[in-house]
Design an enzyme around this catalytic site. Structure first.
Site, PDB file in Angstrom:
ATOM      1  N   THR A  76       0.833  -1.209   0.000  1.00 36.74           N
ATOM      2  CA  THR A  76       0.000   0.000   0.000  1.00 36.74           C
ATOM      3  C   THR A  76       0.865   1.256   0.000  1.00 36.74           C
ATOM      4  O   THR A  76       0.592   2.208  -0.745  1.00 36.74           O
ATOM      5  CB  THR A  76      -0.938   0.000   1.224  1.00 36.74           C
ATOM      6  OG1 THR A  76      -1.811  -1.131   1.128  1.00 36.74           O
ATOM      7  CG2 THR A  76      -1.773   1.262   1.291  1.00 36.74           C
ATOM      8  N   GLY A 203       5.984  -8.066   0.777  1.00 42.77           N
ATOM      9  CA  GLY A 203       6.695  -9.248   1.247  1.00 42.77           C
ATOM     10  C   GLY A 203       5.795 -10.401   1.652  1.00 42.77           C
ATOM     11  O   GLY A 203       6.063 -11.555   1.316  1.00 42.77           O
ATOM     12  N   HIS A 204       4.705 -10.074   2.346  1.00 40.17           N
ATOM     13  CA  HIS A 204       3.933 -11.176   2.929  1.00 40.17           C
ATOM     14  C   HIS A 204       3.117 -11.969   1.925  1.00 40.17           C
ATOM     15  O   HIS A 204       2.463 -12.940   2.280  1.00 40.17           O
ATOM     16  CB  HIS A 204       3.052 -10.667   4.082  1.00 40.17           C
ATOM     17  CG  HIS A 204       1.866  -9.862   3.662  1.00 40.17           C
ATOM     18  ND1 HIS A 204       0.594 -10.376   3.658  1.00 40.17           N
ATOM     19  CD2 HIS A 204       1.754  -8.582   3.250  1.00 40.17           C
ATOM     20  CE1 HIS A 204      -0.256  -9.437   3.264  1.00 40.17           C
ATOM     21  NE2 HIS A 204       0.422  -8.346   3.017  1.00 40.17           N
ATOM     22  N   THR A 240      14.160   4.603   9.365  1.00 38.68           N
ATOM     23  CA  THR A 240      15.076   3.482   9.568  1.00 38.68           C
ATOM     24  C   THR A 240      14.483   2.193   9.011  1.00 38.68           C
ATOM     25  O   THR A 240      13.309   1.889   9.243  1.00 38.68           O
ATOM     26  CB  THR A 240      15.373   3.318  11.076  1.00 38.68           C
ATOM     27  OG1 THR A 240      15.895   4.557  11.557  1.00 38.68           O
ATOM     28  CG2 THR A 240      16.376   2.211  11.330  1.00 38.68           C
ATOM     29  N   CYS A 328     -20.627  -9.145   2.803  1.00 37.35           N
ATOM     30  CA  CYS A 328     -20.712  -9.246   4.252  1.00 37.35           C
ATOM     31  C   CYS A 328     -19.371  -9.508   4.921  1.00 37.35           C
ATOM     32  O   CYS A 328     -19.250  -9.333   6.124  1.00 37.35           O
ATOM     33  CB  CYS A 328     -21.727 -10.301   4.647  1.00 37.35           C
ATOM     34  SG  CYS A 328     -23.380  -9.609   4.678  1.00 37.35           S
TER      35      CYS A 328
END
Lengths: 402, 293
Positions: A76, A203-204, A240, A328
């Site tokens: 994102t 990455g995930h 960092t 939903c």
């Protein structure tokens, strides 16, 4: 495998960290704690680890230079940075061209930018979720600052022709960004052979941890940072670095390269087995998206006259995890924007289930899903006012491509 | 996954009173497949005592929709109609040990189905009261029109006040931005002082129509015809009833009629007509034509 062990088929949402990734990360929570920007040995060791990770990401993406890899916190952030940068770097241009089926990281930002006065053109898709390149060509103009098109759709897996689209964007002087969060690690990518300027990855989605992403910036791309402050990442993303996760991402990218062939043979075979098994066992369901041109791990199936969240709850009770584009699950009343963009009727759009596999799935798991799912659908149809016991109580939808 | 109570899960996994009630003498149908939730409540009422002898349901919807339907049938069995009409959506939610705020609309659907079933038994007309505008607060099923009117009538200025007056925004808070936008819109209408020093910007007006009456009518027909297949795919339809100057009166049919998204459908078609004609037109339900006549 035990019969009742949980089965995870929601890998487009997130993946399990590969054990090798976890192992590589561990020292960076303990003895390798230095700040990579520091000039002493504590920092240097971590700095070298980042350099190695950057090279591994570069290799997976086929980027020409390691300096084109910028580490971010997630897909994102990369998506937002790409679009906001393009608008700031080219103030003479005010148009964004994207598609109706992008991830919310693009669509929600574009909605906001539109309120602020930018012109957003959202390309439509056909019944299989494919773009019309003539519509795209007509949308481009000298006012186009950036084109942002996902490489592969997260719900259906449909792959878009981003290489060609990047060339077309350059013809009008626009930057081209692709949200490749779902594509990276699943299909071969060689960015140096393309005209893609900016790419986002997360990455995930490829067995690395959450909280780390990448922004690929082709050398020479006009850029304005989203985060300003320190000089990390050559000043293009201050803050960092999340060093342990970046190291993990590097290893995940290396593993993804090694498993690319497996992804496109074995994972694809399992996906196809699952899909054909379900279609044979459950009446009134169909696969959505561009079946012939999609990610090897993704199958999105619409089950008519039942609602997705209810399916998920029953599957979950049986130890099977998948996801749904139903309204939903999101707390909204509207079903998935991708299904609606493809013209899938409400009778089916509310009941779509996405099965997304990974290299950690097995034949035995697929067999169990094929055995369980028909009962789940039958159980819910028994309650549905649109099902009369033996068949649909209202007209059934048959997609033209079925 | 939602944080469902054990009781919600129990009523979802083992719903009570499922299926058609063959000798029902009151049937309430609310929601629609478009909205993702639809409930058909069937009751068997003893005419002598007006007691609900039996209740069954058929539901298309999520876990909480099915659980709410199941709970509703359990609650109302044995009640008189007058007692049953006092059952609120909060009673249904309480019976289930609560629902997630975003799912409160499922209990609202249950209450409405009950009202519709009783009305059907008594031979009365019943219509959902939240189909006037786009749904803003999904937790409590409050639409834009109600919020707008309440703000205007009471001079409301904050989301908190809107929540107190309408319940909108009292659940998941996802609609707060939408409520703020309505507040700004109404404030612009009623308060001109803050913008008095600015030169007013004239609204963008499409070019004047250059079509003859016949061409204009044809254009309206063509535009509606191009939209109809989309509605028909969802088991709905639309027909033009009358064209009166800027007002085009239509009937939404099939699944589109009475759908919670009816206003949104009309707005979308109106936008297409405005674009096609190059002039402002209003798309109105044919029922308003009768009112005007």
């Amino acid at each position: 495998m035990m019969d009742n062990a949980p089965i995870y088929l929601d890998n487009n949402a997130t993946t399990a960290c590969d054990p090798a990734v976890v192992e590589a990360m561990l020292p960076f929570f303990t003895e390798q704690f230095g700040n990579p920007s520091s000039m002493h040995s504590f920092g240097n060791k971590v700095g070298f680890a980042l350099k190695e990770a950057r090279a591994r990401v570069q290799a997976l993406l086929g980027a020409a230079h390691d300096s084109e890899i910028v580490f971010t916190s997630c897909g994102t952030e990369s998506d937002n940075t790409a679009i906001l940068s393009a608008l700031k770097a080219q103030p003479e241009r005010n148009q964004i061209v994207t598609t109706a089926v992008e991830h919310a990281a693009i669509l929600a930002l574009c909605d906001q930018l539109e309120k602020e006065g930018y012109v957003v053109t959202r390309l439509s898709v056909d019944k299989r979720g494919r773009l019309d390149l003539d519509e795209y060509r007509a949308a481009l103009s000298p006012r186009t600052a950036i084109v942002s098109v996902m490489w592969a759709n997260n719900e259906t897996g449909t792959i878009f022709p981003v290489e060609v689209m990047a060339e077309m964007a350059h013809a009008v002087g626009a930057q081209f960004h692709t949200d490749a969060v779902q594509a990276v690690g699943k299909i071969a990518i060689d960015l140096k052979k393309t005209e893609i300027d900016i790419l986002s990855l997360s990455g995930h989605k490829l067995h690395a941890p959450k909280g780390v992403g990448v922004l690929y910036l082709k050398r020479g791309t006009r850029f304005r940072p989203l985060l300003r402050g320190g000089h990390q990442e050559r000043g293009r993303r201050a803050g960092t670095e999340n060093t342990a996760s970046i190291v993990g991402l590097g290893v995940a990218c290396e593993l993804a390269r090694q498993h690319m062939a497996f992804e496109n043979t074995e994972v694809r075979r399992l996906r196809d087995k699952l899909e054909s098994g379900i279609l044979a066992a459950v009446p009134h369901c169909f696969v959505t998206g561009d079946v012939a041109n999609r990610l090897p791990n993704t199958s999105n199936i619409a089950f008519e006259f039942v609602e997705g969240e209810a399916i998920l709850l029953l599957l979950n009770k049986a130890g099977i995890a998948a996801s749904s584009g139903s309204a939903c699950t999101s707390g909204s009343l509207e079903p998935s924007h991708v299904m609606r963009a493809m013209g899938i009727p409400y009778t089916a759009a509310h009941g779509t289930i996405r099965f997304s596999l990974s290299r950690f799935n097995s034949d035995a798991e697929i067999d169990r899903v094929i055995a369980v799912l028909p009962q789940v659908i039958a159980q819910l149809r028994k309650i549905s006012p649109y099902w009369n016991g033996s068949g649909p109580a209202v007209e059934s939808f048959v997609p033209a491509y079925a | 996954m939602w944080d469902y109570s054990e009781k919600v899960r129990e009523h979802f996994f083992n719903p009570r009173n499922v299926g058609a009630l063959e000798d029902a003498n009151g049937i309430g149908e609310v929601g629609s497949i478009q909205c993702g939730d639809a409930l058909r409540l069937m009751i068997k009422v003893d005419p002598a005592t007006e007691t609900i002898l039996d209740a069954r349901f058929q539901t298309f919807g999520c876990g909480s929709a099915i659980a709410s339907s199941s709970a509703l049938t359990e609650i109302i069995k044995g009640m008189t109609l007058d007692e049953a009409l006092k059952v609120s959506n909060q009673d249904i939610a309480d019976y289930l040990d609560g629902l997630p705020p975003e799912k409160m609309h499922c209990s609202v659907m249950g209450r409405e189905a009950l009202q519709a079933a009783v009305a059907n038994y008594r031979g009365e007309d019943w219509r959902e009261d939240h189909e006037e505008g786009a749904l803003v607060c999904k937790c409590f099923a409050v639409d834009a029109k109600l919020i707008e009117e309440t703000i205007r009538a009471n001079g409301l200025t904050s989301v908190e006040q809107v929540t107190h007056y309408t319940k909108a925004g009292g659940g998941c808070t996802a609609c707060h931005e939408g409520i703020e936008e309505i507040l700004v819109k109404v404030a612009k209408e009623t308060c001109t002082a803050p913008t008095a020093d600015k030169k007013p910007t004239p609204p963008a007006i499409p070019p004047a129509p250059t079509l003859t009456s016949f061409q204009r009518m044809r254009k309206i027909e063509e535009t509606i015809a191009s939209i109809r297949p989309m509605l028909q795919r969802d088991h709905g339809d639309i027909e033009i009833v009358e064209i009166d100057g800027k007002n085009i009166y239509v009937n939404l049919k099939g699944a589109c009629a009475g759908c919670m998204m009816e206003a949104a459908t009309l707005n979308g078609i109106q936008t297409r007509l405005v674009e096609a004609l190059g002039e402002f037109v209003r798309l109105l339900p044919a029922s308003q034509l009768k009112r005007a006549a």
